[in-house]
Write an enzyme that holds these catalytic residues in place. Structure first.
Site, PDB file in Angstrom:
ATOM      1  N   GLY A  60       0.783  -1.230   0.000  1.00  0.00           N
ATOM      2  CA  GLY A  60       0.000   0.000   0.000  1.00  0.00           C
ATOM      3  C   GLY A  60       0.810   1.272   0.000  1.00  0.00           C
ATOM      4  O   GLY A  60       0.415   2.272   0.593  1.00  0.00           O
ATOM      5  N   ALA A  61       1.941   1.254  -0.691  1.00  0.00           N
ATOM      6  CA  ALA A  61       2.809   2.437  -0.695  1.00  0.00           C
ATOM      7  C   ALA A  61       2.512   3.365  -1.864  1.00  0.00           C
ATOM      8  O   ALA A  61       3.353   4.178  -2.232  1.00  0.00           O
ATOM      9  CB  ALA A  61       4.280   2.007  -0.730  1.00  0.00           C
ATOM     10  N   ASN A  62       1.339   3.262  -2.420  1.00  0.00           N
ATOM     11  CA  ASN A  62       0.978   4.143  -3.530  1.00  0.00           C
ATOM     12  C   ASN A  62       0.335   5.433  -3.043  1.00  0.00           C
ATOM     13  O   ASN A  62       0.090   6.351  -3.829  1.00  0.00           O
ATOM     14  CB  ASN A  62       0.013   3.427  -4.480  1.00  0.00           C
ATOM     15  CG  ASN A  62      -1.259   2.978  -3.789  1.00  0.00           C
ATOM     16  OD1 ASN A  62      -1.208   2.206  -2.839  1.00  0.00           O
ATOM     17  ND2 ASN A  62      -2.404   3.453  -4.249  1.00  0.00           N
TER      18      ASN A  62
ATOM     19  N   GLY B  16      -0.639   7.991   0.859  1.00  0.00           N
ATOM     20  CA  GLY B  16      -0.626   8.194   2.301  1.00  0.00           C
ATOM     21  C   GLY B  16       0.687   7.910   2.993  1.00  0.00           C
ATOM     22  O   GLY B  16       1.769   8.166   2.457  1.00  0.00           O
ATOM     23  N   ILE B  17       0.599   7.363   4.201  1.00  0.00           N
ATOM     24  CA  ILE B  17       1.808   7.123   4.984  1.00  0.00           C
ATOM     25  C   ILE B  17       2.665   6.022   4.373  1.00  0.00           C
ATOM     26  O   ILE B  17       3.869   5.988   4.592  1.00  0.00           O
ATOM     27  CB  ILE B  17       1.489   6.800   6.461  1.00  0.00           C
ATOM     28  CG1 ILE B  17       0.662   5.532   6.601  1.00  0.00           C
ATOM     29  CG2 ILE B  17       0.792   7.969   7.127  1.00  0.00           C
ATOM     30  CD1 ILE B  17       0.466   5.095   8.042  1.00  0.00           C
TER      31      ILE B  17
ATOM     32  N   SER C 262      -3.765   0.056  14.648  1.00  0.00           N
ATOM     33  CA  SER C 262      -4.493   1.278  14.990  1.00  0.00           C
ATOM     34  C   SER C 262      -4.886   1.215  16.454  1.00  0.00           C
ATOM     35  O   SER C 262      -5.049   0.127  17.030  1.00  0.00           O
ATOM     36  CB  SER C 262      -5.745   1.407  14.124  1.00  0.00           C
ATOM     37  OG  SER C 262      -6.632   2.383  14.639  1.00  0.00           O
TER      38      SER C 262
ATOM     39  N   TYR D 167     -13.574  -2.907  11.387  1.00  0.00           N
ATOM     40  CA  TYR D 167     -12.231  -2.316  11.331  1.00  0.00           C
ATOM     41  C   TYR D 167     -11.463  -2.604  12.615  1.00  0.00           C
ATOM     42  O   TYR D 167     -10.302  -3.035  12.581  1.00  0.00           O
ATOM     43  CB  TYR D 167     -12.340  -0.806  11.111  1.00  0.00           C
ATOM     44  CG  TYR D 167     -11.012  -0.091  11.086  1.00  0.00           C
ATOM     45  CD1 TYR D 167     -10.134  -0.253  10.023  1.00  0.00           C
ATOM     46  CD2 TYR D 167     -10.628   0.744  12.137  1.00  0.00           C
ATOM     47  CE1 TYR D 167      -8.905   0.400   9.994  1.00  0.00           C
ATOM     48  CE2 TYR D 167      -9.412   1.401  12.119  1.00  0.00           C
ATOM     49  CZ  TYR D 167      -8.553   1.223  11.043  1.00  0.00           C
ATOM     50  OH  TYR D 167      -7.323   1.871  11.023  1.00  0.00           O
TER      51      TYR D 167
END
Length: 277
Positions: free
Chosen positions: A33-35, A37-38, A162, A188
């Site tokens: 998911g490095a496309n 945001g953080i 989280s 979540y």
């Protein structure tokens, strides 16, 4: 309670930036998911330390755009993009095999990608979507990459969880939250609790090994993960929500800081202290 905790630490500047100067030259990093945001910010910061980075994301076009943006900021960055849909176990296996066919060793795995509070959905394998994406996909990816990580002199697994795990409950009799049991935030929180428990169990099963595992809460971040909720603005955005750079600091801390070399199985937030879980 969590609101006041986040508000106070942000307002009074208690969040710290990572100070470790550790280099990652010749180290292989895999980050999901490095496309955006953080995740994207984390990939950029790790590229500055000389890491060889493999990015896994579902949308190839967004991934290519992210790589272009990172390269514009750091022309020397070493980035490779592979397609990865964490909600599909078939896709996870294919992605892992691509890494195995390309590298002999993985030094750092950052399980960063995730979805939050989305409408009720089911993955291709029949699992509740948040559980599938946030936990099951990363669980399977980690297991597939463990043999490569065992070849590293010193490896780390970083699971981005989280503070929502604090209110999470795992219903083993109805883990997919069927029969009208689904609530977006409940699902979540369950998936984020799974991240924390997975981290703890990894540490128990890898005692004294070359692999350490960490879980973390990055803070409340102004990123696309909150697309299904109400956007923060005004007072909330100014004093409660972090930008991607500050949001990436706890991940970066768990990935590189020397003080964690002999720690494993803990949960971190604010890059100030660890909490025994």
């Amino acid at each position: 309670m969590v609101f006041f905790y986040e508000f106070g630490t942000n307002l009074f500047g208690l969040r710290r930036r990572v100070t470790s100067g550790r280099r990652l030259d010749d180290k292989v990093v895999v980050i999901t998911g490095a496309n955006t945001g953080i995740g994207k910010e984390t990939a950029y910061l790790l590229s500055l330390r000389g890491a060889k980075i493999y990015i896994g994301c579902r949308d190839i076009k967004k991934g290519e755009t992210a790589i272009q943006e990172i390269k514009a900021r750091n022309p020397d960055s070493n980035l490779t993009l592979f397609k990865l849909d964490l909600s599909s176990l078939k896709s996870v296996r294919y992605f892992a095999n691509q890494i195995k066919n390309t590298e002999k060793t993985v030094d750092l795995l950052i399980n960063n990608a995730g979805v939050m509070a989305c409408p009720p959905s089911v993955s291709a394998d029949g699992y509740e979507l948040q559980l599938a994406t946030n936990h099951l996909g990363h669980f399977l990816l980690t297991l597939h990459l463990l043999p490569l990580m065992k070849r590293s002199k010193s490896a780390r697994i970083v699971n981005v969880s989280s503070c929502a795990h604090l209110v999470g409950q795992i219903d083993l009799d109805n883990i997919n939250l069927k029969h009208n049991a689904y609530d977006p935030f409940k699902a979540y929180a369950q998936s984020k609790l799974c991240n924390v428990l997975f981290t703890r169990e990894l540490a128990k099963r890898l005692p004294g090994s070359n692999i350490n595992a960490y879980a973390l809460h990055p803070g409340i971040i102004d990123t696309e993960i909150a697309r299904h909720g109400k956007p923060a603005n005004g007072f909330m955005k100014r004093y409660l929500v972090l930008n991607a750079f500050m949001g990436s600091q706890t991940t970066l801390y768990c990935a590189v800081d020397e003080s964690l070399d002999n720690e494993s199985g803990y949960y971190y937030e604010l890059i100030i202290c660890h909490l025994n879980i």
